[in-house]
Design a protein around this motif. Structure first.
Motif, PDB file in Angstrom:
ATOM      1  N   ARG A  37       1.056   6.340  10.376  1.00 62.07           N
ATOM      2  CA  ARG A  37       1.631   5.471   9.442  1.00 62.07           C
ATOM      3  C   ARG A  37       0.235   4.822   8.972  1.00 62.07           C
ATOM      4  O   ARG A  37      -0.960   5.128  10.050  1.00 62.07           O
ATOM      5  N   LEU A  38       0.001   5.486   7.786  1.00 63.42           N
ATOM      6  CA  LEU A  38      -1.029   4.710   7.070  1.00 63.42           C
ATOM      7  C   LEU A  38      -1.098   3.960   6.089  1.00 63.42           C
ATOM      8  O   LEU A  38       0.018   4.009   5.097  1.00 63.42           O
ATOM      9  N   PRO A  39      -1.605   2.969   6.396  1.00 66.17           N
ATOM     10  CA  PRO A  39      -0.996   1.289   6.341  1.00 66.17           C
ATOM     11  C   PRO A  39      -1.810   1.060   5.021  1.00 66.17           C
ATOM     12  O   PRO A  39      -3.049   2.213   5.252  1.00 66.17           O
ATOM     13  N   PHE A  40      -1.777   0.622   3.779  1.00 66.48           N
ATOM     14  CA  PHE A  40      -2.296   0.282   2.874  1.00 66.48           C
ATOM     15  C   PHE A  40      -1.924  -1.237   2.133  1.00 66.48           C
ATOM     16  O   PHE A  40      -0.950  -0.957   2.053  1.00 66.48           O
ATOM     17  N   GLN A  41      -2.904  -1.744   1.976  1.00 71.92           N
ATOM     18  CA  GLN A  41      -2.742  -3.171   1.050  1.00 71.92           C
ATOM     19  C   GLN A  41      -3.718  -2.962   0.277  1.00 71.92           C
ATOM     20  O   GLN A  41      -4.366  -3.283  -0.264  1.00 71.92           O
ATOM     21  N   PRO A  42      -2.835  -2.450  -1.138  1.00 68.74           N
ATOM     22  CA  PRO A  42      -3.134  -2.580  -2.767  1.00 68.74           C
ATOM     23  C   PRO A  42      -3.451  -3.964  -2.837  1.00 68.74           C
ATOM     24  O   PRO A  42      -2.709  -4.835  -2.932  1.00 68.74           O
ATOM     25  N   GLN A  43      -4.445  -3.904  -4.092  1.00 67.10           N
ATOM     26  CA  GLN A  43      -4.408  -5.530  -4.896  1.00 67.10           C
ATOM     27  C   GLN A  43      -3.717  -5.254  -6.621  1.00 67.10           C
ATOM     28  O   GLN A  43      -3.640  -4.484  -6.675  1.00 67.10           O
ATOM     29  N   TRP A  44      -2.663  -5.935  -5.451  1.00 71.31           N
ATOM     30  CA  TRP A  44      -1.447  -6.118  -6.684  1.00 71.31           C
ATOM     31  C   TRP A  44      -1.824  -6.881  -7.969  1.00 71.31           C
ATOM     32  O   TRP A  44      -2.254  -8.088  -7.720  1.00 71.31           O
ATOM     33  N   PRO A  45      -1.021  -6.807  -9.059  1.00 68.92           N
ATOM     34  CA  PRO A  45      -1.826  -7.592 -10.321  1.00 68.92           C
ATOM     35  C   PRO A  45      -1.442  -8.651 -10.023  1.00 68.92           C
ATOM     36  O   PRO A  45      -0.404  -8.694  -8.798  1.00 68.92           O
ATOM     37  N   ALA A  46      -2.008  -9.749 -10.405  1.00 71.23           N
ATOM     38  CA  ALA A  46      -2.397 -11.432 -10.134  1.00 71.23           C
ATOM     39  C   ALA A  46      -0.134 -11.594 -10.210  1.00 71.23           C
ATOM     40  O   ALA A  46      -0.816 -12.528  -9.646  1.00 71.23           O
ATOM     41  N   THR A  47       0.273 -10.722 -11.207  1.00 73.81           N
ATOM     42  CA  THR A  47       1.454 -11.608 -11.661  1.00 73.81           C
ATOM     43  C   THR A  47       2.627 -10.672 -11.330  1.00 73.81           C
ATOM     44  O   THR A  47       2.071  -9.292 -10.587  1.00 73.81           O
ATOM     45  N   GLN A  48       3.590 -10.705 -10.452  1.00 74.57           N
ATOM     46  CA  GLN A  48       4.326 -10.302 -10.491  1.00 74.57           C
ATOM     47  C   GLN A  48       4.832  -8.661 -11.621  1.00 74.57           C
ATOM     48  O   GLN A  48       4.228  -8.878 -12.774  1.00 74.57           O
ATOM     49  N   SER A  49       5.035  -7.857 -10.726  1.00 76.90           N
ATOM     50  CA  SER A  49       5.551  -6.807 -11.174  1.00 76.90           C
ATOM     51  C   SER A  49       6.007  -5.661 -11.020  1.00 76.90           C
ATOM     52  O   SER A  49       7.199  -6.267 -10.476  1.00 76.90           O
ATOM     53  N   ASP A  50       6.383  -4.475 -12.128  1.00 71.56           N
ATOM     54  CA  ASP A  50       7.454  -3.612 -11.715  1.00 71.56           C
ATOM     55  C   ASP A  50       6.497  -2.371 -11.738  1.00 71.56           C
ATOM     56  O   ASP A  50       6.150  -1.445 -12.506  1.00 71.56           O
ATOM     57  N   LEU A  51       7.329  -2.061  -9.955  1.00 71.01           N
ATOM     58  CA  LEU A  51       6.913  -0.544  -9.923  1.00 71.01           C
ATOM     59  C   LEU A  51       7.899   0.252 -10.496  1.00 71.01           C
ATOM     60  O   LEU A  51       9.183   0.341 -10.319  1.00 71.01           O
ATOM     61  N   ILE A  52       7.401   1.492 -11.652  1.00 73.90           N
ATOM     62  CA  ILE A  52       8.470   2.049 -12.009  1.00 73.90           C
ATOM     63  C   ILE A  52       8.693   3.968 -11.343  1.00 73.90           C
ATOM     64  O   ILE A  52       9.410   4.381 -11.496  1.00 73.90           O
ATOM     65  N   ALA A  53       7.060   3.986 -10.832  1.00 73.48           N
ATOM     66  CA  ALA A  53       7.646   5.570 -10.362  1.00 73.48           C
ATOM     67  C   ALA A  53       5.955   5.996  -9.625  1.00 73.48           C
ATOM     68  O   ALA A  53       5.262   5.262  -9.722  1.00 73.48           O
ATOM     69  N   TYR A  54       5.791   7.186  -8.372  1.00 72.55           N
ATOM     70  CA  TYR A  54       5.073   7.218  -8.616  1.00 72.55           C
ATOM     71  C   TYR A  54       4.467   8.773  -8.372  1.00 72.55           C
ATOM     72  O   TYR A  54       5.419   8.930  -8.074  1.00 72.55           O
ATOM     73  N   SER A  55       3.506   8.942  -7.948  1.00 73.47           N
ATOM     74  CA  SER A  55       3.044  10.464  -8.382  1.00 73.47           C
ATOM     75  C   SER A  55       2.289  11.372  -6.779  1.00 73.47           C
ATOM     76  O   SER A  55       1.631   9.615  -6.160  1.00 73.47           O
ATOM     77  N   MET A  56       1.710  11.890  -6.127  1.00 75.41           N
ATOM     78  CA  MET A  56       0.761  12.073  -5.526  1.00 75.41           C
ATOM     79  C   MET A  56       0.446  13.354  -5.460  1.00 75.41           C
ATOM     80  O   MET A  56       1.340  14.419  -5.722  1.00 75.41           O
ATOM     81  N   THR A  57      -1.047  13.979  -5.537  1.00 72.31           N
ATOM     82  CA  THR A  57      -1.714  15.531  -5.819  1.00 72.31           C
ATOM     83  C   THR A  57      -2.338  15.628  -4.384  1.00 72.31           C
ATOM     84  O   THR A  57      -2.361  14.162  -3.396  1.00 72.31           O
ATOM     85  N   GLY A  58      -2.577  16.863  -3.913  1.00 69.92           N
ATOM     86  CA  GLY A  58      -2.594  16.393  -2.916  1.00 69.92           C
ATOM     87  C   GLY A  58      -1.604  17.957  -2.201  1.00 69.92           C
ATOM     88  O   GLY A  58      -0.518  17.956  -3.049  1.00 69.92           O
ATOM     89  N   VAL A  59      -1.817  18.326  -0.225  1.00 66.23           N
ATOM     90  CA  VAL A  59      -1.038  18.782   0.134  1.00 66.23           C
ATOM     91  C   VAL A  59      -0.338  18.380   1.402  1.00 66.23           C
ATOM     92  O   VAL A  59      -0.969  17.986   2.061  1.00 66.23           O
ATOM     93  N   ILE A  60       0.552  18.181   1.209  1.00 65.58           N
ATOM     94  CA  ILE A  60       1.440  18.781   2.696  1.00 65.58           C
ATOM     95  C   ILE A  60       2.395  19.774   2.755  1.00 65.58           C
ATOM     96  O   ILE A  60       3.312  20.281   2.577  1.00 65.58           O
ATOM     97  N   PRO A  61       1.819  19.650   4.355  1.00 66.23           N
ATOM     98  CA  PRO A  61       2.079  21.161   4.153  1.00 66.23           C
ATOM     99  C   PRO A  61       3.477  21.535   4.956  1.00 66.23           C
ATOM    100  O   PRO A  61       4.253  20.076   5.130  1.00 66.23           O
TER     101      PRO A  61
END
Length: 128
Positions: A37-61
């Motif tokens: 597991r690779l944990p990540f604690q992002p700095q979310w925007p100060a107010t509540q927000s909506d996550l609408i999409a995500y994308s990845m670049t790189g290679v998953i073998p």
């Protein structure tokens, strides 16, 4: 009439916030058969927000199972496959207490003792 039209065009009725990206660059050494597991604690925007999409670049073998997981404390809220671009069916409200993790499990990628380095950049599209 021209003045009225000019005023109408200068004041939009609805202002939609533009999505902003929260990016996360990962690098992980995996040994055959390993779960990680690779944990990540992002700095979310100060107010509540909506996550609408995500994308990845790189290679998953081939042979590596990868999921992006979003948790609130220990409760799993969202688990999505690692794809080039994933648009949520409906936006997910995010708050500062949420955690992101990449979950990696490799099965038959290579022989025991061999290893591979995975490098990816995860980009989350969020609107306030």
């Amino acid at each position: 009439m021209k003045l009225y039209c000019a005023l109408m065009l200068s004041f939009p009725f609805v202002v939609l916030p533009a999505p902003q990206d929260l990016t996360w660059t990962t690098e992980k050494l995996l040994i055959a058969g390993q779960r990680s597991r690779l944990p990540f604690q992002p700095q979310w925007p100060a107010t509540q927000s909506d996550l609408i999409a995500y994308s990845m670049t790189g290679v998953i073998p081939a042979g590596i199972h990868c999921q992006l997981e979003l948790k609130l404390q220990e409760e799993l809220l969202l688990s999505l496959p690692c794809t080039k671009r994933y648009v949520l069916e409906r936006p997910l409200r995010i708050t500062p207490g949420m955690k992101l993790e990449l979950y990696l499990h490799n099965t038959n990628l290579f022989s025991p003792g061999e290893d591979v380095i995975i490098r990816n950049r995860v980009s989350l599209e969020v609107v306030n």
